[in-house]
Write an enzyme that holds these catalytic residues in place. Structure first.
Site, PDB file in Angstrom:
ATOM      1  N   GLU A  60      -6.215  -7.984   0.029  1.00 45.48           N
ATOM      2  CA  GLU A  60      -6.756  -8.013   1.226  1.00 45.48           C
ATOM      3  C   GLU A  60      -8.188  -7.628   1.432  1.00 45.48           C
ATOM      4  OE1 GLU A  60      -4.204  -5.556   3.876  1.00 45.48           O
ATOM      5  OE2 GLU A  60      -2.225  -6.173   3.070  1.00 45.48           O
TER       6      GLU A  60
ATOM      7  N   GLU B 245       0.854  -1.126  -0.059  1.00 46.52           N
ATOM      8  CA  GLU B 245      -0.012   0.064  -0.078  1.00 46.52           C
ATOM      9  C   GLU B 245       0.838   1.204   0.003  1.00 46.52           C
ATOM     10  OE1 GLU B 245      -3.558  -2.188   2.381  1.00 46.52           O
ATOM     11  OE2 GLU B 245      -1.993  -0.904   3.455  1.00 46.52           O
TER      12      GLU B 245
END
Length: 776
Positions: free
Chosen positions: A705, A584
């Site tokens: 995720e 991320e």
């Protein structure tokens, strides 16, 4: 031709000599008709020059002429002859003395299993490949496997119509690159005094038509024992000829042993004599053959046992595990199905792969049952029954021409021309890989744990955030429980020296964990994790990879060097390993929703993505076609994030996937306490966006995720209502994603903490909900 060599003239072609073998050669053919073949181990450098530009100084002699370099203008072509048989030191078969070529065949089957399905055809009783020839005429492709039956091995010699001693029909198939399967309808005399006719009369496999008693086949002095061993000697003689000719084969004896013995709806009986006396005698027969073949020196077989199971309907049949000879005597498990739907195939496949989780499972026979057709292989495969191979029967059971055309036209169906026994990877497009990943799990807070300083023992990092040391048993558990992929987040910065070199012990541990995943038969995603992401002022952590153009410039070399080292370490790994370039990635202000600097941050993340792809591809080996994954800004799935992600330029087409993360609606677990219609609609809208931007453009997507993370997270101590909410979310996510061919990876909590060491589910109802949704 000159244009080709002018491009070669811009580089020096260098082979690492110790990576080659003495049979590897290159031949330089000159326009004057002279040529020279050279062992690469002797002269590992080919030098070219053009217009006075010289490269290298390797000399090579043609006749009486000594060349220090080759002139591009004088060269017609260069032919490389390089062939390395794959290493088989990692393969163990039931036959401990199995030949390397037998192990190599098994390794090739294992390489394809779950990613491709091999096509096969049953020969029309006799020692031939006429049915395969028909398929080639029809579809333009030969099946990868041809199966021969020893059904008439009992017929007296010189019968005028079949000669098993002539192995040409098998060797010519193998020489053409085809794989060989062998089976045996083991016929026995109808009585002890029956004379076997040269026309094949006087024998049967059906227990009601013979006085032959299976249990007596194992008793010395009984006529059944004499026949049993006499017939095995006849087969062994042919197997020895095939072995001497270099032919290895899948061997499927005593098929369908249980017959109808486990039928619930009517009185059952065995279909063949070898099952008539029940499972104990059946297993004794199998083991007797297994042992006798090896005593006679037969080591070219992969032993496949055929389950009878319950024909896609557990209400009518129980499974026949009592007939299973045991892992020590079996390499593959097969299943024969006729007239079954795709969903019935999935039922059978799921049951068998769960029961025999350490064995590959094949559709060892299939076809039409009376007037009921068999499901198209495309529907079977896409429905989740990822058999090792499929083998239609001949004659009235043969599927239609359209069925065959559909099957042989699928990119994941292996034909004879596709077979490459020494392959080290499968060229599996990213779209197909993502679809094959099935259910995924994140090995979170493990190798990604960090910020404890440098120079610690490897295990100190792995356990720093409360997780135990990872084991092979955990991955084996996940596979057996129906999962097919694991994402392994890894943080690297505390394991890099001042020059950006990865600590050898850390790399070795990462490799061990990846091996656990791969060895269990699952896909593995390996990434660069908390080297990106949010800074933490309280702990002093600051990520070094940022979606910022200035930081990209200053870290580009370090980032590319890191991925070069990772890629080199894993260059020999097959297609089950995927690389994810970064996790991320945020800007310098740690903005989650959208970068505060605007377009420059998107430019930076696209530059990192390009650097990642370029660095990995440059390492060669299997990395040339490895599937690579890039993330959006912050893993965000918003329109602005996905629309500003640019796919990197890649010389290898179709091998890049996009990853997003979602815990949306953010903090839903605390705010709603249940998975509501509004929650479901939010992810529905997300999938619509992803489909429009990527999936519909043949760009595969991974939900890397998802879960309940926010201010509150589900755990095994959560309330029943909370755990149900997590299960509802997981089921909805999996179901919606599967409809688009998107794979999903749950973040951690379904198996967490000490439960990973057992191993056992921390949230069994959540895991079950995911599996049920995926298997619908």
């Amino acid at each position: 031709m000159k244009k080709l060599f002018l491009s070669l003239a811009s580089l020096l072609i260098l082979f690492t000599a110790n990576a080659q073998i003495s049979t590897d050669t290159y031949t330089v053919n000159q326009k004057d008709g002279t040529s020279k073949s050279v062992k690469i181990t002797d002269l590992p450098v080919i030098s070219f020059f053009d217009s006075g530009n010289k490269f290298g100084s390797q000399s090579l002699t043609f006749g009486n002429t000594n060349f220090n370099e080759f002139s591009v203008d004088n060269i017609s072509n260069v032919v490389f002859n390089i062939y390395h048989e794959s290493d088989v030191s990692d393969i163990t078969l039931a036959d401990a003395a199995a030949s390397d070529n037998t192990k190599r065949l098994y390794k090739y089957l294992k390489l394809n299993y779950g990613s491709k399905i091999l096509s096969s055809i049953m020969a029309n009783v006799n020692w031939n490949h006429t049915e395969a020839d028909k398929i080639n005429t029809l579809t333009g492709k030969y099946p990868a496997i041809n199966c021969y039956d020893f059904i008439q091995i009992y017929v007296p010699d010189n019968n005028g119509w079949i000669n098993y001693n002539n192995i040409t029909p098998v060797t010519e198939w193998a020489d053409a690159g085809g794989l060989v399967s062998l089976m045996w309808h083991f016929n026995v005399p109808k009585t002890e005094t029956t004379t076997i006719g040269s026309d094949g009369s006087g024998v049967t496999c059906t227990p009601s038509e013979t006085t032959f008693k299976a249990s007596n086949a194992l008793v010395t002095g009984k006529w059944e024992n004499t026949w049993f061993y006499g017939q095995m000697d006849k087969v062994i003689a042919i197997l020895q000829k095939l072995q001497d000719a270099g032919v290895t084969a899948i061997w499927r004896p005593f098929h369908e042993g249980a017959g109808n013995l486990y039928a619930k709806t009517y009185t059952g009986s065995a279909w063949f004599w070898w099952g008539e006396d029940g499972p104990d005698t059946y297993k004794a027969l199998w083991k007797a053959m297994f042992t006798y073949f090896q005593e006679k020196g037969i080591h070219n077989l992969i032993w496949e046992w055929t389950a009878q199971n319950y024909n896609g309907d557990s209400n009518s049949y129980d499974n026949d595990n009592a007939f299973y000879p045991g892992d020590k005597y079996v390499d593959l498990v097969g299943r024969d199905l006729y007239g079954n739907t795709a969903s019935q195939n999935k039922t059978e496949f799921t049951q068998l792969t769960s029961q025999y989780s350490n064995k590959m499972t094949a559709l060892s026979e299939c076809g039409v049952s009376k007037t009921t057709s068999f499901a198209n292989i495309s529907d079977v495969w896409n429905g989740g029954a990822k058999w090792l191979y499929f083998m239609p029967w001949y004659g009235e059971n043969m599927p239609s021409d359209d069925w065959w055309k559909n099957a042989m036209n699928q990119s994941y169906v292996v034909s004879r021309s596709d077979v490459k026994i020494s392959s080290t990877t499968v060229d599996e497009p990213a779209k197909q890989a993502v679809a094959n990943m099935g259910l995924g799990f994140n090995l979170g807070n493990t190798l990604d744990a960090n910020n404890i300083g440098t120079g610690k023992d490897v295990s100190a990092y792995e356990t720093a955030w409360g997780q135990p040391v990872t084991t092979q048993a955990l991955m084996t558990f996940l596979k057996k429980e129906g999962f097919n992929s694991v994402r392994v987040p890894v943080t690297w910065y505390e394991h890099l020296d001042a020059d950006g070199n990865v600590d050898a012990k850390w790399m070795a541990r990462v490799k061990e964990v990846v091996d656990y995943v791969i060895n269990s038969g699952m896909y593995c995603i390996l990434n660069v994790h908390h080297d990106t992401g949010a800074d933490n002022a309280s702990t002093g952590f600051k990520s070094w990879i940022k979606a910022d153009p200035n930081i990209y410039v200053s870290t580009k070399d370090k980032y590319e060097k890191l991925w070069t080292q990772i890629a080199n370490e894993f260059s020999g790994y097959n297609h089950h390993l995927l690389f994810e370039g970064y996790n991320e990635m945020l800007d310098t202000n740690n903005s989650w929703a959208a970068p505060s600097a605007g377009s420059s941050s998107y430019t930076a993340i696209n530059n990192y993505a390009q650097s990642f792809v370029t660095a990995v591809r440059a390492t060669g080996g299997n990395n040339a076609t490895r599937n690579l994954i890039i993330n959006t800004y912050a893993g965000n799935n918003s329109d602005v994030a996905i629309n500003n992600l640019t796919l990197p330029t890649d010389n290898t087409s179709g091998h890049i996937a996009v990853e997003i993360h979602t815990y949306d609606p953010y903090n839903w677990f605390k705010n709603y306490g249940q998975w509501t219609t509004d929650c479901s609609n939010e992810i529905k809208n997300m999938f619509t966006r992803l489909n429009t931007r990527f999936v519909s453009q043949d760009i595969p997507v991974i939900v890397g995720e998802y879960g309940t993370h926010g201010e509150t997270t589900v755990s095994k101590t959560s309330t029943t209502t909370q755990i149900k909410a997590a299960a509802d979310q997981a089921a909805d996510m999996v179901k919606q994603a599967k409809a688009y061919g998107i794979s999903t990876f749950y973040w951690m909590s379904i198996i967490d903490g000490t439960d990973r060491s057992v191993p056992q589910w921390s949230l069994p109802t959540v895991a079950t909900a995911m599996k049920n949704a995926y298997n619908e």
